[in-house]
Design an enzyme around this catalytic site. Structure first.
Site, short mmCIF file in Angstrom:
data_model
loop_
_atom_site.label_atom_id
_atom_site.label_comp_id
_atom_site.label_asym_id
_atom_site.label_seq_id
_atom_site.Cartn_x
_atom_site.Cartn_y
_atom_site.Cartn_z
N THR B 152 0.83 -1.21 0.00
CA THR B 152 0.00 0.00 0.00
C THR B 152 0.87 1.25 0.00
O THR B 152 1.95 1.28 0.60
CB THR B 152 -0.91 0.04 1.24
OG1 THR B 152 -1.52 1.33 1.33
CG2 THR B 152 -0.13 -0.18 2.53
N SER B 194 -2.02 3.62 10.29
CA SER B 194 -3.01 2.79 11.00
C SER B 194 -2.36 1.44 11.27
O SER B 194 -1.32 1.11 10.70
CB SER B 194 -4.27 2.59 10.16
OG SER B 194 -4.02 1.66 9.12
N TYR B 196 -3.48 -1.39 10.29
CA TYR B 196 -3.45 -2.09 8.99
C TYR B 196 -2.24 -1.68 8.16
O TYR B 196 -1.49 -2.53 7.67
CB TYR B 196 -4.73 -1.81 8.19
CG TYR B 196 -4.50 -1.96 6.71
CD1 TYR B 196 -4.28 -3.22 6.17
CD2 TYR B 196 -4.44 -0.85 5.87
CE1 TYR B 196 -4.01 -3.36 4.82
CE2 TYR B 196 -4.17 -0.99 4.53
CZ TYR B 196 -3.96 -2.25 4.00
OH TYR B 196 -3.67 -2.39 2.67
N HIS B 197 -2.03 -0.38 7.98
CA HIS B 197 -0.91 0.06 7.16
C HIS B 197 0.42 -0.39 7.78
O HIS B 197 1.37 -0.71 7.08
CB HIS B 197 -0.94 1.58 6.99
CG HIS B 197 -2.06 2.06 6.13
ND1 HIS B 197 -3.19 2.62 6.65
CD2 HIS B 197 -2.24 2.05 4.78
CE1 HIS B 197 -4.03 2.94 5.65
NE2 HIS B 197 -3.48 2.60 4.52
N LYS B 200 1.62 -3.69 6.63
CA LYS B 200 2.27 -3.71 5.31
C LYS B 200 3.71 -3.21 5.43
O LYS B 200 4.57 -3.57 4.62
CB LYS B 200 1.48 -2.84 4.32
CG LYS B 200 0.05 -3.32 4.09
CD LYS B 200 -0.03 -4.46 3.08
CE LYS B 200 -1.47 -4.82 2.77
NZ LYS B 200 -1.63 -5.72 1.63
#
Lengths: 410, 410
Positions: B152, B194, B196-197, B200
């Site tokens: 991302t 976040s 989530y990020h 990654k």
């Protein structure tokens, strides 16, 4: 958290381990209220690997009873697997309301983390979840807790190519769209050398994120290779003795050399021995933890990163020191690691020095103390466990002794 | 792996998802042999959250039967949870012997990852273990497999402060001990916004390590925000329709605006709308995956990182475009994210352009196509699911509409 308070309530995660145990005793002796949490995984791994601490460490409950007898101080213990039992970890934090959590609770052997697919996956899942659970639990508790984590010099990679390794953050210049040069300070670019070291790099990102998003107070200590085994507290009673690992997976280089010399095994050097590493004596390691407890970052500060090491040495130079001291031979074996044969390493450690650390550097007296411990418990040695059998890739061979040593520089 | 071969065997992990499904169909249409692996977690999350794709997506087996009818090509499917069932993943890889594995199989919503402690922990454990298992399994299989991962743009953080974001690696200058300036190229310093990020960003380190230690061929695609829903393949039959998320967690910004306009809901802008984001249409996303399959890195190359985005836009400008197009009102709500109100973003994407990508940029035709899809399936809307209810910290308020919009620049 009142940072000026003298006595703190401190949870030590991984308090039964090689660094956790002497740290717990020191903090307890200083008057802090210490609560140990451990899943006893290091003892389990010993059982599964058929290895054992060279020193006869006692079960946790006996250790803690002995400490109470000796010091008059109680250390409480919770048997919790923080990577698996989040709710129990959270309850312990909410009930105890600690000022400080010290986090040692990770699988900490690089060779063990490289042994097989199963152990790579165990190391990553265990270490990442353990650290993330601590962070989530602190946020969920809503408490202002200072988290101190034991990281590793290994996040910086092997060698520094002429650059003095700073304490966590690197000053750089980058070019903008317009061609200007702008200054930035970034987390030192990580370059871990094993799956284990990689997990400490992952930890760094977790700390960076939770510090930024939730304003957690975090100290991350990038520790060198620890040598020695005794601290004043672990020496106070035989039942308090610290663990001493000599096996190919968990034994760290200088302790292994001294133990090999004590039992008449050749001193096994991986590769040429030209690798430079950072070292610290266990007494300084404990002292650094004490200093970290006394000097929390301010609320809102970024993650405080300190290099917890006192000197750098080439592995071959250590081998020669031990050889001179003991008369043992040196033998070269192939290096199981994937790294350059020779490297240099310059490390900044001014933050601990400024806080009052007076380093215990390598000296013959302390080295002989380790040698004597090794001799005393030599009867407990399993010689088959001494060689390192792990390799970093399938193509590499485990380190069998390749040729007798002839070293004109001894 | 013969890189000159025209048709490849490709495992698509997460092949049932929003990007995975149209990618699987495209690669199958082009003649590649496609095997989908998915744990169907996105469908489970919909069930648990009471949400649903706006478009009526079909069960996997019906999707695959329809594809065989329409195209004559078979796609096989394995129901495997790669984060939990390592042995089944390894068996599938050893039996199928794929040339390429495309890895979409991660929890991919930032708001979902911030909703609660449980979901933070699920996202970290699921995503890190999923990626690490794929890497371990490739090493353990001994096969030369090209791994393509969907990362991302969010690993770069919000905004770029005048620096054009390069494709993964940053040129820097650092000072040596002697005061010289030396040039280095490092992984772009990560600054995820976040949990989530952050996962990654953790993935990036896993790739970096396994590429270095085991010489795996890896392509990591840092994708912008995807908009649109149809590709030529998903439009070939109603049963092949792609999912369209409009809820506060999984709906992405432009699609949400278009859907809000279609159902008569105000267009909800978080904060001032001054945030700049990178975008890509789903058709280009699929085309990029196709290009990545066709252009693997050479054996021994470092991780190939490409920015998979075609343009950057301020959120408020998108809202105005949608408002102009549809006549809908804009409403401002508080920003659940922790970020600057306004930022700029310059991104390098020359690698895909050089490989032949001709970007589908934002245009009214394609935007109206999305609007029409939203209108067509408006009867399936649950209006209560439209607002974003997740917040990045406990102190923040979920984004209720704060004031009617008056925008003189419309």
């Amino acid at each position: 958290m009142t940072t000026g308070k003298n006595y703190k309530k401190i949870i030590v995660l991984g308090g039964d381990g090689f660094c956790g145990w002497p740290t717990s005793l020191r903090l307890s002796r200083l008057g802090h209220e210490v609560i140990m949490i451990d899943n006893l995984s290091r003892r389990r791994i010993d059982e599964e690997s058929g290895t054992n601490s060279l020193t006869p460490i006692q079960p946790v409950d006996m250790r803690l009873r002995a400490w109470e007898e000796v010091s008059g101080n109680q250390i409480r213990f919770h048997h919790i697997d923080i990577a698996e039992e989040y709710d129990r970890l959270l309850s312990a934090i909410c009930e105890e309301k600690p000022d400080v959590i010290i986090h040692f609770a990770e699988q900490r052997s690089a060779p063990y983390s490289m042994k097989s697919s199963v152990l790579k996956r165990y190391t990553v899942s265990n270490n990442v979840n353990a650290t993330h659970h601590v962070l989530c639990a602190i946020v969920e508790s809503g408490l202002d807790i200072h988290l101190i984590h034991l990281g590793t010099m290994g996040v910086y990679g092997y060698g520094s190519e002429g650059v003095r390794i700073p304490e966590g953050y690197l000053d750089i210049e980058v070019k903008t769209d317009k061609g200007d040069r702008v200054h930035q300070q970034i987390l030192y670019p990580t370059n871990p050398g094993s799956v284990y070291h990689m997990t400490k790099s992952l930890d760094q990102l977790l700390f960076h994120y939770y510090n930024k998003n939730d304003r957690l107070r975090i100290t991350d200590l990038h520790q060198g290779i620890v040598w020695g085994t005794h601290t004043p507290e672990t020496q106070a009673d035989e039942r308090l003795i610290n663990r001493f690992d000599y096996d190919g997976d968990y034994g760290t280089v200088l302790n292994r050399f001294l133990m090999q010399a004590a039992v008449g095994h050749p001193i096994t050097v991986h590769g040429t021995g030209g690798q430079t590493r950072a070292f610290i004596h266990i007494q300084d390691s404990v002292r650094c933890l004490q200093l970290a407890v006394d000097h929390p970052p301010e609320l809102g500060d970024r993650v405080l990163i300190m290099n917890q090491m006192t000197e750098t040495r080439r592995v071959i130079d250590l081998a020669r020191m031990v050889s001179r001291l003991t008369g043992s031979e040196i033998a070269f074996v192939s290096n199981p690691r994937k790294e350059a044969a020779e490297n240099e390493l310059h490390v900044d450690n001014h933050k601990f020095i400024a806080k009052g650390l007076v380093p215990v550097t390598l000296n013959e007296g302390l080295m002989m103390e380790v040698n004597e411990i090794a001799q005393k418990y030599a009867y407990r040695t399993d010689y088959l466990k001494i060689p390192a059998r792990s390799t970093w890739t399938k193509e590499q061979q485990p380190g069998e002794i390749q040729r007798p040593y002839v070293d004109n520089f001894k």
